[in-house]
Design a protein around this motif. Structure first.
Motif, PDB file in Angstrom:
ATOM      1  N   VAL A  71      18.747  53.437 -54.751  1.00 39.14           N
ATOM      2  CA  VAL A  71      18.736  53.557 -56.160  1.00 39.14           C
ATOM      3  C   VAL A  71      18.654  53.321 -57.219  1.00 39.14           C
ATOM      4  O   VAL A  71      18.571  53.772 -58.023  1.00 39.14           O
ATOM      5  N   GLN A  72      17.907  51.816 -56.568  1.00 42.72           N
ATOM      6  CA  GLN A  72      17.811  51.611 -58.702  1.00 42.72           C
ATOM      7  C   GLN A  72      16.649  52.009 -59.364  1.00 42.72           C
ATOM      8  O   GLN A  72      17.313  51.607 -60.273  1.00 42.72           O
ATOM      9  N   GLN A  73      15.582  52.033 -58.615  1.00 43.43           N
ATOM     10  CA  GLN A  73      15.231  53.099 -59.493  1.00 43.43           C
ATOM     11  C   GLN A  73      15.252  53.827 -59.835  1.00 43.43           C
ATOM     12  O   GLN A  73      14.764  54.810 -61.583  1.00 43.43           O
ATOM     13  N   GLN A  74      16.346  54.636 -59.939  1.00 44.64           N
ATOM     14  CA  GLN A  74      16.793  55.845 -59.567  1.00 44.64           C
ATOM     15  C   GLN A  74      17.364  55.490 -61.479  1.00 44.64           C
ATOM     16  O   GLN A  74      17.571  56.083 -62.371  1.00 44.64           O
ATOM     17  N   LEU A  75      18.797  54.729 -61.382  1.00 41.71           N
ATOM     18  CA  LEU A  75      19.631  53.945 -62.346  1.00 41.71           C
ATOM     19  C   LEU A  75      18.798  53.555 -63.252  1.00 41.71           C
ATOM     20  O   LEU A  75      18.905  53.825 -64.045  1.00 41.71           O
ATOM     21  N   GLN A  76      17.546  52.502 -62.983  1.00 42.74           N
ATOM     22  CA  GLN A  76      17.142  51.860 -64.114  1.00 42.74           C
ATOM     23  C   GLN A  76      16.225  52.688 -65.660  1.00 42.74           C
ATOM     24  O   GLN A  76      15.549  53.395 -66.537  1.00 42.74           O
ATOM     25  N   GLN A 131      11.727  61.475 -55.944  1.00 49.22           N
ATOM     26  CA  GLN A 131      11.892  60.890 -57.010  1.00 49.22           C
ATOM     27  C   GLN A 131      10.556  61.288 -57.832  1.00 49.22           C
ATOM     28  O   GLN A 131      10.228  62.112 -58.992  1.00 49.22           O
ATOM     29  N   ASN A 132       8.796  61.527 -56.717  1.00 50.13           N
ATOM     30  CA  ASN A 132       7.811  61.422 -57.997  1.00 50.13           C
ATOM     31  C   ASN A 132       7.514  63.364 -57.731  1.00 50.13           C
ATOM     32  O   ASN A 132       7.335  63.675 -58.536  1.00 50.13           O
ATOM     33  N   ILE A 133       8.072  63.931 -57.496  1.00 47.95           N
ATOM     34  CA  ILE A 133       8.829  64.641 -56.881  1.00 47.95           C
ATOM     35  C   ILE A 133       9.576  65.626 -58.046  1.00 47.95           C
ATOM     36  O   ILE A 133       8.828  66.433 -58.646  1.00 47.95           O
ATOM     37  N   SER A 134      10.684  65.370 -58.403  1.00 50.86           N
ATOM     38  CA  SER A 134      11.422  66.213 -59.640  1.00 50.86           C
ATOM     39  C   SER A 134      10.835  65.416 -60.976  1.00 50.86           C
ATOM     40  O   SER A 134       9.957  64.767 -60.739  1.00 50.86           O
ATOM     41  N   HIS A 135      11.265  66.655 -62.165  1.00 54.37           N
ATOM     42  CA  HIS A 135      10.727  66.490 -62.907  1.00 54.37           C
ATOM     43  C   HIS A 135      10.778  65.613 -63.741  1.00 54.37           C
ATOM     44  O   HIS A 135      10.381  65.321 -64.658  1.00 54.37           O
ATOM     45  N   ASP A 136      12.689  64.557 -63.098  1.00 52.29           N
ATOM     46  CA  ASP A 136      13.185  63.732 -63.991  1.00 52.29           C
ATOM     47  C   ASP A 136      13.690  63.086 -62.939  1.00 52.29           C
ATOM     48  O   ASP A 136      14.042  63.257 -62.168  1.00 52.29           O
ATOM     49  N   PRO A 137      12.402  61.503 -62.279  1.00 54.94           N
ATOM     50  CA  PRO A 137      13.372  60.642 -61.308  1.00 54.94           C
ATOM     51  C   PRO A 137      14.955  60.240 -60.836  1.00 54.94           C
ATOM     52  O   PRO A 137      15.696  60.667 -59.789  1.00 54.94           O
ATOM     53  N   SER A 138      15.440  60.845 -62.310  1.00 54.01           N
ATOM     54  CA  SER A 138      17.048  60.218 -61.924  1.00 54.01           C
ATOM     55  C   SER A 138      18.232  61.364 -61.843  1.00 54.01           C
ATOM     56  O   SER A 138      18.841  61.429 -61.434  1.00 54.01           O
ATOM     57  N   THR A 139      17.002  62.175 -61.682  1.00 52.05           N
ATOM     58  CA  THR A 139      17.383  63.869 -61.231  1.00 52.05           C
ATOM     59  C   THR A 139      17.345  63.833 -59.407  1.00 52.05           C
ATOM     60  O   THR A 139      17.845  64.966 -58.557  1.00 52.05           O
ATOM     61  N   ALA A 140      16.953  63.101 -58.493  1.00 48.62           N
ATOM     62  CA  ALA A 140      16.609  63.115 -57.421  1.00 48.62           C
ATOM     63  C   ALA A 140      17.729  63.018 -56.636  1.00 48.62           C
ATOM     64  O   ALA A 140      18.177  61.978 -57.206  1.00 48.62           O
ATOM     65  N   LEU A 141      19.050  63.726 -56.065  1.00 53.23           N
ATOM     66  CA  LEU A 141      19.953  63.264 -55.257  1.00 53.23           C
ATOM     67  C   LEU A 141      19.839  62.918 -53.473  1.00 53.23           C
ATOM     68  O   LEU A 141      18.670  63.316 -53.217  1.00 53.23           O
ATOM     69  N   SER A 142      20.761  62.295 -53.013  1.00 56.33           N
ATOM     70  CA  SER A 142      20.413  62.317 -51.167  1.00 56.33           C
ATOM     71  C   SER A 142      22.063  61.740 -51.346  1.00 56.33           C
ATOM     72  O   SER A 142      23.221  61.979 -51.565  1.00 56.33           O
ATOM     73  N   VAL A 143      21.847  62.533 -50.285  1.00 55.22           N
ATOM     74  CA  VAL A 143      23.303  62.178 -49.206  1.00 55.22           C
ATOM     75  C   VAL A 143      22.650  61.753 -47.216  1.00 55.22           C
ATOM     76  O   VAL A 143      21.286  61.805 -47.189  1.00 55.22           O
TER      77      VAL A 143
END
Length: 446
Positions: free
Chosen positions: A185-190, A378-390
């Motif tokens: 999740v580091q890239q999402q955070l950044q 993240q690449n698919i999502s319109h905004d990488p920060s909104t890609a979620l993971s469970v």
């Protein structure tokens, strides 16, 4: 409706004051080395040596303990050396509320090195491995009122709703199975942090104690946001690898549909399942009532098949589902939303099809599991920060509120005569959020 055009200028980042708040309670002893490594990796990306960025680390359990303040060190080397030597604090219970209040009163202050009053963005990164023993609401609110941007990351032992309440934006609260998964999740955070301190804003004027800012968009008044409805398409991974998780995916779709306004024709829903090839379960114009949609979703059977061609499925949606003949109201200015549930890495390339959907104005929200490729999502999502993971699809309820908050944050009422505004909106989602935060902070500062 009013149309206002203002010259856009780029707001250059002036650096950041970054505070890490680490859960050092008894429950995180085994995960602390991974937390420490994560802090090191984030610090490596900062500009400390030229005094743009400053860093502080605080550890807490029952009480907070400052490892170093924002003005303790002036070089990246000093910070990294100290972080490498951090020892786990230990203790119980976990008082996250008290720790947040301590930061408000003792760390985000000029005497401790904070440059808040100089207009430097204030960032708090919280790593938390459990539910707080005390209340977090008032302390988190106090930090936000101070202008602090809070990014919370928890584990499966954390309370996801609590982390969303703490975060400055619920959609930026992140979750990992264990702290050893933090690199995922580091890239999402950044991306989330950068979206908040670097944005395109218009020339603004301060008048009558109100910020007046115009984006180069046609929009209605805020009172009419979220009124136009949405076209929502669910794309479900039906490959062999998701057989056991499919009932949980189906239940998730039902719960989201329950929140939509279908019966008054505001919202429309479509479901597509895919593996090697996509299979439409129903189109956006197949059903006109929520009851019909829910009945059909309850009866969905797992498709099966291999390999997982997510790219082909995205292209199929672009060509056959987000179309007027299939019920899409894109040309009428209705927001187009795609929710992808994916349990593995795609066999084919997703880049071009995802880009084609974004160019069409589709807002893509991807949710994956630990078997997925987080960078791909993240690449698919319109905004990488909104890609979620469970961890597993059975954990989907833990991110439902995050998903809904993310969707509501970007779906605004747009003018029918300007459908291309959706494409602009896609690339400016984070900017809008950052502008609001920036304006709130400036109001408070004045």
């Amino acid at each position: 409706m009013s149309q206002i055009f203002c010259p856009l200028v780029e707001k250059k980042p002036v650096g950041r004051d970054v505070v890490f708040l680490l859960d050092g309670s008894d429950g995180t002893r085994s995960g602390f080395p991974a937390m420490r490594d994560f802090v090191q990796r984030v610090v490596e990306t900062l500009s400390v040596d030229d005094n743009k960025d400053r860093v502080s680390v605080v550890q807490y359990s029952r009480d907070p303990a400052v490892q170093f303040y924002l003005n303790t060190y002036t070089t990246k080397g000093e910070i990294l050396d100290t972080v490498r030597g951090l020892r786990h604090k230990g203790g119980r219970p976990l008082n996250t509320g008290a720790a947040l209040q301590y930061l408000r009163d003792n760390v985000f202050t000029a005497s401790a090195g904070s440059r808040r009053l100089e207009g430097v963005p204030q960032v708090l990164i919280l790593l938390c491995g459990g539910k707080s023993f005390d209340s977090v609401d008032a302390p988190a609110s106090a930090l936000k009122q101070l202008g602090v941007l809070i990014f919370a990351i928890g584990t499966r032992s954390s309370d996801s709703r609590e982390l969303q309440n703490i975060s400055h934006d619920p959609s930026t609260a992140l979750s990992v199975s264990e702290f050893t998964d933090l690199p995922s999740v580091q890239q999402q955070l950044q991306s989330s942090v950068e979206a908040c301190d670097t944005c395109l804003v218009s020339m603004c004027a301060f008048k009558d104690r109100r910020w007046h800012c115009c984006l180069k968009l046609k929009v209605s008044s805020p009172a009419h946001f979220f009124k136009v409805g949405r076209d929502v398409v669910f794309l479900l991974d039906g490959s062999d690898g998701t057989r056991s998780g499919f009932p949980a995916m189906r239940d998730f779709v039902q719960r989201v549909v329950e929140t939509l306004s279908v019966d008054d024709n505001k919202d429309r829903v479509s479901v597509v399942q895919y593996s090697r090839d996509p299979a439409v379960q129903f189109y956006l114009n197949t059903y006109t009532t929520k009851g019909e949609i829910l009945d059909t979703v309850r009866g969905l059977r797992h498709k099966g098949g291999r390999p997982l061609n997510t790219g082909a499925a995205l292209q199929y949606l672009r060509d056959n589902v987000f179309t007027a003949s299939a019920g899409s109201r894109r040309l009428e200015g209705v927001p187009q939303v795609l929710i992808l549930l994916c349990g593995g890495k795609s066999f084919d390339s997703v880049d071009a099809p995802a880009s084609a959907l974004k160019q069409l104005g589709v807002l893509i929200f991807a949710i994956g599991t630990r078997s997925s490729d987080s960078r791909e999502l993240q690449n698919i999502s319109h905004d990488p920060s909104t890609a979620l993971s469970v961890s597993e699809f059975t954990d989907l309820p833990s991110v439902q509120q995050q998903l809904q908050s993310s969707v509501e944050a970007v779906v605004i009422d747009v003018t029918p005569e300007s459908p291309t505004v959706l494409g602009m909106l896609t690339s400016m989602t984070s900017c809008l959020r950052a502008c609001l935060t920036c304006f709130t902070y400036t109001e408070q500062k004045r």
